[in-house]
Write a protein that holds these residues in place. Sequence first.
Motif: not given
Length: 126
Positions: A17-26
Amino acid sequence: QVQLVESGGGSVQPDGSLILSCQSSGHPPTATCMAWFRQAPGKEREGVAATDTVLYSYFYAGPVKGRFTISRDSTKNTLYLQMTSLKPEDSGTYYCAARQAYCYPGEFDVSVYNAWGQGTQVTVSS
């Protein structure tokens, strides 16, 4: 324009298993539709999962249904992809994408997304 930064990729054995993250900004810091795509060497980029942050809809590609879960923490402007029962064919570069429109239709159409992260590598191998 939304800026996206992925993290959490790595190497894992089959069934791991893996958990990916995506940080958004702007400005704005998030988008109506946010999605995960992946691309294996020599193959086209394909949609994996998408979520509509207004309609609270969720979309999954057939090969990952029941194994992957997309979720979002609005307080942290972070998108996640929880991946379980990973298979070698899940290997590739995973990208976070965003568009300021409802996900449906075209939730897995690469051409309609106007913000992309740099990608994070996932390798599933024994």
